[in-house]
Design a protein around this motif. Structure first.
Motif, mmCIF file in Angstrom:
data_model
loop_
_atom_site.group_PDB
_atom_site.id
_atom_site.type_symbol
_atom_site.label_atom_id
_atom_site.label_comp_id
_atom_site.label_asym_id
_atom_site.label_seq_id
_atom_site.Cartn_x
_atom_site.Cartn_y
_atom_site.Cartn_z
ATOM 1 N N ILE A 25 -9.139 -32.770 70.179
ATOM 2 C CA ILE A 25 -8.341 -33.377 69.527
ATOM 3 C C ILE A 25 -6.819 -33.480 69.440
ATOM 4 O O ILE A 25 -6.334 -34.305 69.114
ATOM 5 N N GLY A 26 -5.797 -32.731 69.623
ATOM 6 C CA GLY A 26 -4.582 -32.353 69.961
ATOM 7 C C GLY A 26 -4.070 -33.712 70.838
ATOM 8 O O GLY A 26 -3.544 -34.335 70.983
ATOM 9 N N LEU A 27 -5.262 -33.415 72.286
ATOM 10 C CA LEU A 27 -4.669 -34.593 73.541
ATOM 11 C C LEU A 27 -4.953 -35.778 73.323
ATOM 12 O O LEU A 27 -4.600 -36.661 73.509
ATOM 13 N N LEU A 28 -6.448 -35.726 72.527
ATOM 14 C CA LEU A 28 -6.793 -37.201 72.323
ATOM 15 C C LEU A 28 -5.807 -37.766 71.396
ATOM 16 O O LEU A 28 -5.799 -39.621 71.314
ATOM 17 N N GLN A 29 -4.832 -36.998 70.119
ATOM 18 C CA GLN A 29 -3.816 -37.758 69.638
ATOM 19 C C GLN A 29 -2.643 -38.090 70.423
ATOM 20 O O GLN A 29 -1.374 -38.941 69.655
ATOM 21 N N ARG A 30 -2.651 -37.993 71.850
ATOM 22 C CA ARG A 30 -1.450 -37.740 72.490
ATOM 23 C C ARG A 30 0.021 -37.584 71.854
ATOM 24 O O ARG A 30 0.646 -36.755 71.843
ATOM 25 N N GLU A 31 0.863 -38.342 71.126
ATOM 26 C CA GLU A 31 2.446 -38.297 70.934
ATOM 27 C C GLU A 31 2.427 -37.574 69.431
ATOM 28 O O GLU A 31 3.279 -36.811 69.976
ATOM 29 N N SER A 32 1.142 -37.925 68.489
ATOM 30 C CA SER A 32 1.332 -36.634 67.554
ATOM 31 C C SER A 32 1.041 -35.504 67.925
ATOM 32 O O SER A 32 0.935 -34.296 66.819
ATOM 33 N N LEU A 33 0.563 -35.336 68.650
ATOM 34 C CA LEU A 33 -0.840 -33.885 69.491
ATOM 35 C C LEU A 33 -1.099 -33.619 68.095
ATOM 36 O O LEU A 33 -2.074 -34.168 67.945
ATOM 37 N N TRP A 34 -1.119 -31.851 67.099
ATOM 38 C CA TRP A 34 -1.581 -31.831 65.954
ATOM 39 C C TRP A 34 -0.922 -31.505 64.366
ATOM 40 O O TRP A 34 -1.115 -31.411 64.102
ATOM 41 N N SER A 35 0.087 -33.030 64.891
ATOM 42 C CA SER A 35 0.231 -33.173 63.834
ATOM 43 C C SER A 35 -0.850 -33.225 62.247
ATOM 44 O O SER A 35 0.708 -33.161 61.113
ATOM 45 N N SER A 36 -2.049 -33.820 62.070
ATOM 46 C CA SER A 36 -2.624 -34.590 61.632
ATOM 47 C C SER A 36 -3.662 -32.806 62.021
ATOM 48 O O SER A 36 -4.549 -33.169 59.995
ATOM 49 N N VAL A 37 -3.127 -31.992 61.901
ATOM 50 C CA VAL A 37 -4.056 -31.244 61.863
ATOM 51 C C VAL A 37 -3.560 -29.689 61.066
ATOM 52 O O VAL A 37 -2.913 -29.698 61.250
ATOM 53 N N PRO A 38 -4.592 -29.758 59.894
ATOM 54 C CA PRO A 38 -4.097 -28.448 59.183
ATOM 55 C C PRO A 38 -3.981 -27.277 59.332
ATOM 56 O O PRO A 38 -4.449 -26.872 60.737
ATOM 57 N N LEU A 39 -2.965 -26.590 58.659
ATOM 58 C CA LEU A 39 -2.513 -25.293 59.747
ATOM 59 C C LEU A 39 -1.959 -25.278 61.117
ATOM 60 O O LEU A 39 -0.287 -24.721 61.357
ATOM 61 N N LEU A 40 -2.757 -26.276 61.998
ATOM 62 C CA LEU A 40 -1.422 -25.853 63.392
ATOM 63 C C LEU A 40 -0.235 -27.352 63.507
ATOM 64 O O LEU A 40 0.729 -27.039 64.265
ATOM 65 N N SER A 41 -0.743 -28.091 62.802
ATOM 66 C CA SER A 41 1.258 -28.791 62.027
ATOM 67 C C SER A 41 2.686 -28.177 62.363
ATOM 68 O O SER A 41 3.789 -28.901 62.277
ATOM 69 N N GLN A 42 1.792 -27.076 61.532
ATOM 70 C CA GLN A 42 2.801 -26.186 60.991
ATOM 71 C C GLN A 42 3.474 -25.658 62.375
ATOM 72 O O GLN A 42 4.380 -24.604 62.097
ATOM 73 N N VAL A 43 2.784 -25.026 63.091
ATOM 74 C CA VAL A 43 3.343 -24.270 64.103
ATOM 75 C C VAL A 43 3.530 -25.277 65.508
ATOM 76 O O VAL A 43 3.330 -26.284 65.644
ATOM 77 N N PRO A 44 5.091 -24.748 65.816
ATOM 78 C CA PRO A 44 5.549 -26.144 67.021
ATOM 79 C C PRO A 44 3.869 -26.292 67.890
ATOM 80 O O PRO A 44 3.812 -24.776 68.651
ATOM 81 N N PRO A 45 4.025 -27.234 68.874
ATOM 82 C CA PRO A 45 3.060 -27.399 69.649
ATOM 83 C C PRO A 45 3.223 -27.053 70.970
ATOM 84 O O PRO A 45 1.842 -27.239 71.417
ATOM 85 N N PRO A 46 4.215 -26.494 71.488
ATOM 86 C CA PRO A 46 4.282 -25.729 72.716
ATOM 87 C C PRO A 46 3.313 -24.298 72.457
ATOM 88 O O PRO A 46 2.548 -23.872 73.133
ATOM 89 N N LEU A 47 3.328 -23.752 71.352
ATOM 90 C CA LEU A 47 2.783 -22.775 71.148
ATOM 91 C C LEU A 47 1.124 -23.356 70.775
ATOM 92 O O LEU A 47 0.967 -22.157 71.367
ATOM 93 N N VAL A 48 1.039 -23.524 69.895
ATOM 94 C CA VAL A 48 -0.092 -23.971 69.562
ATOM 95 C C VAL A 48 -0.958 -24.173 70.820
ATOM 96 O O VAL A 48 -1.778 -23.990 71.570
ATOM 97 N N LEU A 49 -0.223 -25.157 71.595
ATOM 98 C CA LEU A 49 -0.452 -25.374 73.662
ATOM 99 C C LEU A 49 -1.320 -24.585 74.510
ATOM 100 O O LEU A 49 -2.294 -24.391 74.699
ATOM 101 N N GLY A 50 -0.352 -23.655 73.833
ATOM 102 C CA GLY A 50 -0.918 -22.392 74.927
ATOM 103 C C GLY A 50 -1.936 -21.390 74.440
ATOM 104 O O GLY A 50 -2.847 -20.964 75.145
#
Length: 198
Positions: A25-50
């Motif tokens: 889901i995050g990779l398909l959103q490209r630039e915004s990554l997990w910005s529309s995903v509840p809870l994950l949008s509150q965490v820094p994207p590099p940490l979520v990705l890792g």
């Protein structure tokens, strides 16, 4: 109608794996990554990705071993309703569903993901471990259903409904198999007289 089918598709995907759908889901959103995903949008994207990449690798690699399958199933069974609800909300938001339906999408997604996880656990114990071809099929279907949720919701929703029908059929087969193990007079109470766990 397409929104419902997309939600069903993503729910079925989270019912098979929990980190891989969120990663896609995050990779398909490209630039915004997990910005529309509840809870994950509150965490820094590099940490979520890792975290998601690490857990996806664990799901893909360690699910081939029988003992690791059992441990993964415990975690996935506990997390699947939450991850299913998160994924359902995300798809509902991305498809611009009305706000009144977002909680319904979360509830349906969470329950459907839990049902699929329960069916996997049932098959695991019924077959004493899932065969390797079934695990590869799960991985393939998980990725396919996530892609279909965004690009072809009609096809993804139909696959999810077919999987739900198979899950319902599985439970009926398990019940008949379980009752067939009992003595003729104890068909309604197949556990009567059993000492060992099933």
């Amino acid at each position: 109608m397409l929104e419902v089918l997309a939600i069903l598709s993503i729910s079925a995907a989270t019912g098979m794996r929990i980190a891989l759908p969120l990663l896609l889901i995050g990779l398909l959103q490209r630039e915004s990554l997990w910005s529309s995903v509840p809870l994950l949008s509150q965490v820094p994207p590099p940490l979520v990705l890792g975290v998601l990449v690490s857990w996806s690798l664990v799901e893909l690699l360690f699910s081939k071993d029988r003992l690791a399958q059992r441990l993964l199933q415990i975690v996935e069974l506990a997390c699947s309703p939450v991850v299913g609800a998160i994924a359902g909300i995300t798809v509902a938001r991305l498809m611009q569903t009305s706000q009144e339906l977002v909680p319904v999408a979360a509830l349906v997604s969470g329950l459907l993901a839990l049902v699929f996880q329960l069916v996997q656990v049932g098959w695991f114990y019924r077959l004493r471990g899932l065969p390797l071809w079934a695990i590869f099929l799960q991985d393939f279907l998980c990725v396919l259903l996530v892609l279909f949720a965004f690009d072809a919701p009609r096809q993804g929703g139909l696959i999810a409904l077919l999987l739900l029908w198979l899950a319902i059929r599985s439970t009926a087969e398990w019940r008949q198999w379980y009752q067939a193990q009992a003595n003729a007079g104890d068909r309604r109470f197949p556990r009567r007289g059993k000492q060992d766990p099933d």
